[in-house]
Structures are given as structure tokens and as C-alpha cells.
Design a protein around this motif. Structure first.
Motif, PDB file in Angstrom:
ATOM      1  N   MET A  13      24.682 141.974  59.575  1.00 59.54           N
ATOM      2  CA  MET A  13      24.669 142.362  60.983  1.00 59.54           C
ATOM      3  C   MET A  13      24.355 141.154  61.855  1.00 59.54           C
ATOM      4  N   ALA A  14      23.369 140.375  61.440  1.00 60.97           N
ATOM      5  CA  ALA A  14      23.009 139.165  62.184  1.00 60.97           C
ATOM      6  C   ALA A  14      24.182 138.205  62.245  1.00 60.97           C
ATOM      7  N   ARG A  15      24.922 138.083  61.143  1.00 60.25           N
ATOM      8  CA  ARG A  15      26.090 137.196  61.106  1.00 60.25           C
ATOM      9  C   ARG A  15      27.155 137.645  62.102  1.00 60.25           C
ATOM     10  N   ILE A  16      27.429 138.935  62.162  1.00 58.00           N
ATOM     11  CA  ILE A  16      28.446 139.465  63.080  1.00 58.00           C
ATOM     12  C   ILE A  16      28.077 139.142  64.526  1.00 58.00           C
ATOM     13  N   VAL A  17      26.835 139.436  64.899  1.00 56.17           N
ATOM     14  CA  VAL A  17      26.400 139.231  66.285  1.00 56.17           C
ATOM     15  C   VAL A  17      26.321 137.742  66.614  1.00 56.17           C
ATOM     16  N   LEU A  18      25.850 136.937  65.679  1.00 59.39           N
ATOM     17  CA  LEU A  18      25.774 135.487  65.902  1.00 59.39           C
ATOM     18  C   LEU A  18      27.165 134.903  66.087  1.00 59.39           C
ATOM     19  N   GLU A  19      28.116 135.319  65.261  1.00 64.53           N
ATOM     20  CA  GLU A  19      29.487 134.824  65.388  1.00 64.53           C
ATOM     21  C   GLU A  19      30.085 135.206  66.735  1.00 64.53           C
ATOM     22  N   ARG A  20      29.823 136.440  67.170  1.00 62.07           N
ATOM     23  CA  ARG A  20      30.332 136.899  68.480  1.00 62.07           C
ATOM     24  C   ARG A  20      29.690 136.117  69.619  1.00 62.07           C
ATOM     25  N   TYR A  21      28.410 135.830  69.496  1.00 59.79           N
ATOM     26  CA  TYR A  21      27.704 135.047  70.519  1.00 59.79           C
ATOM     27  C   TYR A  21      28.275 133.637  70.621  1.00 59.79           C
TER      28      TYR A  21
ATOM     29  N   GLN B  89      14.420 137.970  62.068  1.00 56.85           N
ATOM     30  CA  GLN B  89      13.891 139.246  61.582  1.00 56.85           C
ATOM     31  C   GLN B  89      14.854 139.912  60.604  1.00 56.85           C
ATOM     32  N   CYS B  90      16.145 139.755  60.848  1.00 51.87           N
ATOM     33  CA  CYS B  90      17.135 140.334  59.935  1.00 51.87           C
ATOM     34  C   CYS B  90      17.112 139.649  58.572  1.00 51.87           C
ATOM     35  N   THR B  91      17.052 138.325  58.579  1.00 53.67           N
ATOM     36  CA  THR B  91      17.133 137.597  57.305  1.00 53.67           C
ATOM     37  C   THR B  91      15.889 137.782  56.452  1.00 53.67           C
ATOM     38  N   VAL B  92      14.713 137.827  57.066  1.00 54.56           N
ATOM     39  CA  VAL B  92      13.487 137.948  56.274  1.00 54.56           C
ATOM     40  C   VAL B  92      13.264 139.378  55.790  1.00 54.56           C
ATOM     41  N   ASN B  93      13.950 140.345  56.372  1.00 53.79           N
ATOM     42  CA  ASN B  93      13.778 141.741  55.975  1.00 53.79           C
ATOM     43  C   ASN B  93      14.943 142.278  55.150  1.00 53.79           C
ATOM     44  N   ASP B  94      15.862 141.405  54.787  1.00 50.44           N
ATOM     45  CA  ASP B  94      17.007 141.822  53.976  1.00 50.44           C
ATOM     46  C   ASP B  94      16.716 141.487  52.510  1.00 50.44           C
ATOM     47  N   CYS B  95      16.668 142.516  51.667  1.00 47.50           N
ATOM     48  CA  CYS B  95      16.314 142.277  50.265  1.00 47.50           C
ATOM     49  C   CYS B  95      17.528 142.149  49.359  1.00 47.50           C
TER      50      CYS B  95
ATOM     51  N   ALA C 176      10.232 141.970  71.902  1.00 44.53           N
ATOM     52  CA  ALA C 176      10.618 141.267  70.685  1.00 44.53           C
ATOM     53  C   ALA C 176      10.831 142.244  69.522  1.00 44.53           C
ATOM     54  N   ALA C 177      11.006 143.514  69.812  1.00 47.69           N
ATOM     55  CA  ALA C 177      11.231 144.517  68.768  1.00 47.69           C
ATOM     56  C   ALA C 177      12.482 144.166  67.967  1.00 47.69           C
ATOM     57  N   PRO C 178      12.499 144.471  66.685  1.00 46.45           N
ATOM     58  CA  PRO C 178      13.634 144.107  65.823  1.00 46.45           C
ATOM     59  C   PRO C 178      14.854 145.002  66.064  1.00 46.45           C
ATOM     60  N   VAL C 179      15.518 144.789  67.172  1.00 42.82           N
ATOM     61  CA  VAL C 179      16.625 145.651  67.578  1.00 42.82           C
ATOM     62  C   VAL C 179      17.795 145.566  66.603  1.00 42.82           C
ATOM     63  N   LEU C 180      18.193 144.346  66.217  1.00 42.40           N
ATOM     64  CA  LEU C 180      19.328 144.200  65.301  1.00 42.40           C
ATOM     65  C   LEU C 180      18.990 144.754  63.917  1.00 42.40           C
ATOM     66  N   LEU C 181      17.754 144.565  63.488  1.00 38.18           N
ATOM     67  CA  LEU C 181      17.323 145.106  62.195  1.00 38.18           C
ATOM     68  C   LEU C 181      17.392 146.633  62.213  1.00 38.18           C
ATOM     69  N   GLU C 182      16.915 147.224  63.293  1.00 37.91           N
ATOM     70  CA  GLU C 182      16.960 148.686  63.407  1.00 37.91           C
ATOM     71  C   GLU C 182      18.402 149.175  63.508  1.00 37.91           C
ATOM     72  N   LEU C 183      19.241 148.403  64.195  1.00 37.85           N
ATOM     73  CA  LEU C 183      20.658 148.763  64.306  1.00 37.85           C
ATOM     74  C   LEU C 183      21.330 148.730  62.936  1.00 37.85           C
ATOM     75  N   ALA C 184      21.017 147.715  62.147  1.00 38.73           N
ATOM     76  CA  ALA C 184      21.589 147.602  60.799  1.00 38.73           C
ATOM     77  C   ALA C 184      21.199 148.812  59.950  1.00 38.73           C
TER      78      ALA C 184
END
Length: 282
Positions: free
Chosen positions: A109-117, A152-158, A91-99
Motif C-alpha cells: 500500500m505504501a508503495r502504491i501511494v508513494l509511486e503516485r505521489y 509505519q507501514c513498513t515496520v508493521n508489515d510482517c 500522525a495516526a497510521p492512516v495508510l496502515l489502517e487503510l491497508a
């Protein structure tokens, strides 16, 4: 406390060499202890948004989207091993680390991947309304692994994302209420935005003053409150999008002017001291 152009430039230059993380915010406060937290946060957010706009296109190329999406595919394989007891911390924050790795906003980043999914799952381009709804509430995302990554992306984006939007909206409303209280304390007669809209006006400032006031020697007819830092680019953008149209509609004299108040870095006492009824001028 007023911020000089030289002080602002120094802060902006410092921000050009740090990543947009909460740790960087702490470094910023340590570097500029004389500036308020709200001022530094607002400048931090605006400078980061400028950077994102400059690099936004390269993150939306077909090649970039596929690269980011492959991280999710790889993560699913790790999650399967995790469920089978083969490995830990899937459950490591892979997308967060990628961003952070590619200097892109985690929520975007989450939006891009979610849209592609969703595009792959539905075999069609998903609507913005659906994407926004899932970003606000990741539990709606059918894929549990992706849902966790998006959360994880949304809660860690300031600076971006649904949580930041809610905070900005709340701050904007709070400062409009604060400004209304200041005007009432000064016994200034005004017409508020909601009253103007009830009369059929579409674009309106926050407050039109029925009796003009003087601010630093200028006669003010109306006030627009912005819960953000008023840098040069912000002033230019708001002039084109709002202020000139307000000036044309709500001023009846060439000597009149207006005041946009960027309240993220203005204290209640500072504004109260600056605003004086025009009739008190000598």
C-alpha cells in the motif's frame, strides 16, 4: 517433528479466516501450540502472499490508486490543522489502517501511494530504484506526512517490505551456515555454491556432495536449502525455476536424486539424524 498434510491443511484453513496481523500470529500459536513458532510464521507468510497475489490486480487499477492517494491528501489537511493546534493525533497510521481495511499488505500500500505521489511531483513515472530506496529509508521522501505513513507501514508489515526482506536474507544465510556445519560434523565432502560460482557456473545448488549420502533410502547428490515452508506450490515453483536444471547439470546417473531442505521447520537434530553416508547402507 514432521507436519502432516492434514495438519498443514488445518492451519491453512484457519489462516483463511484471520487478518495478516501480529495479533493473528498469536491466535495461530494459541490454536496450534504443538507447532513451532518458525513453522507457523512461515506458513502464515506463504498463505498471505498467495492471497495478495490473488487480489494484487484490483489494488492497482487507476480508480483504486486514486482512492488510496486521496487518503494521503486528506491526511495532509489534518496535519495542517494539527500544526495550527486545531486537532490532535494527525500522525495516526492512516495508510496502515487503510491497508488492513482493504486486506492489502501495508508495505505494498505504501508503495502504491508513494509511486503516485512521485508521479505527481515529478510529472513522470519514478524508477523502481528510487521507490525502493525511499521505502528502505523513508527520510528521503520530501513529504514529511507521507514519510511517516510509509515508515509505519513498513515496520508493521510482517510479510512484505524492506525489513522483511532483510530478515529473510539473514535467515537464509544463517541456515546455509547451519547446513554447512552439519555436513562438516558428518565428515561429508562437498563443494559449496561460492566455489562452483568461482568456477564459472551460473545456476548452482547450495552444496554438491562429492560422496553421495542416503536420506530415507534415497541417494542424494546435492542439497538446496530454503529458509521457508515447503508446501506443494513452493515445491512446484522451485522444481520449474531451479531443481530440474540442477538435476540435469549435476547428476550423472538416472538413479541419483536431490534433497531440497526447507529449513524454517526442520531442526538441526532432525536433519543430522536423517543424513547418513551412502556407504553405510546395507
Amino acid at each position: 517433528m514432521k507436519l502432516t498434510k492434514a495438519q498443514y491443511d488445518e492451519i491453512a484453513q484457519f489462516l483463511g479466516h484471520v487478518q495478516p496481523t501480529r495479533q493473528s500470529l498469536r491466535k495461530l500459536k494459541e490454536k496450534f501450540p504443538s507447532q513451532s513458532q518458525s513453522t507457523l510464521l512461515s506458513i502464515f507468510s506463504q498463505e498471505y502472499q498467495k492471497q495478495i497475489k490473488r487480489t494484487h490486480t484490483k489494488h492497482h487499477t487507476a480508480e483504486a490508486v486514486e482512492t488510496y492517494y486521496q487518503r494521503l491528501t486528506y491526511l495532509r489537511s489534518l496535519y495542517d490543522k494539527y500544526l495550527n493546534g486545531v486537532m490532535k493525533n494527525a500522525a495516526a497510521p492512516v495508510l496502515l489502517e487503510l491497508a488492513n481495511e482493504v486486506d492489502f499488505a501495508p508495505s505494498l500500500m505504501a508503495r502504491i501511494v508513494l509511486e503516485r505521489y512521485l508521479q505527481e511531483k515529478e510529472q513522470a513515472m519514478p524508477s523502481k530504484a528510487l521507490i525502493n530506496s525511499m521505502l528502505r529509508d523513508p527520510s528521503q521522501i520530501p513529504d514529511g506526512v507521507l514519510a511517516n505513513q510509509v515508515y509505519q507501514c513498513t515496520v508493521n508489515d510482517c510479510c512484505y517490505g524492506p525489513l522483511v526482506d532483510c530478515i529473510k536474507h539473514a535467515i537464509g544465510h544463517e541456515h546455509e551456515v547451519l547446513l554447512r556445519e552439519m555436513l562438516l560434523e558428518k565428515n561429508l565432502s562437498f563443494i559449496a555454491e561460492d566455489q562452483l560460482r568461482a568456477k564459472g557456473y551460473d545456476k548452482t545448488p547450495d552444496f554438491i556432495l562429492e560422496v553421495p549420502v542416503a536420506v530415507e533410502g534415497h541417494i542424494i547428490h546435492w542439497i538446496e536449502s530454503k529458509a521457508s515452508f515447503g508446501d506443494e506450490s513452493s515445491h512446484q515453483a522451485y522444481l520449474q525455476d531451479q531443481f530440474w536444471s540442477y538435476w540435469n547439470r549435476y547428476l550423472n546417473t538416472e538413479s541419483g536424486t536431490f534433497i531440497p531442505i526447507f529449513m524454517r521447520h526442520a531442526s538441526k537434530q532432525h536433519i543430522a539424524n536423517e543424513v547418513k553416508p551412502a556407504r553405510n547402507l546395507g
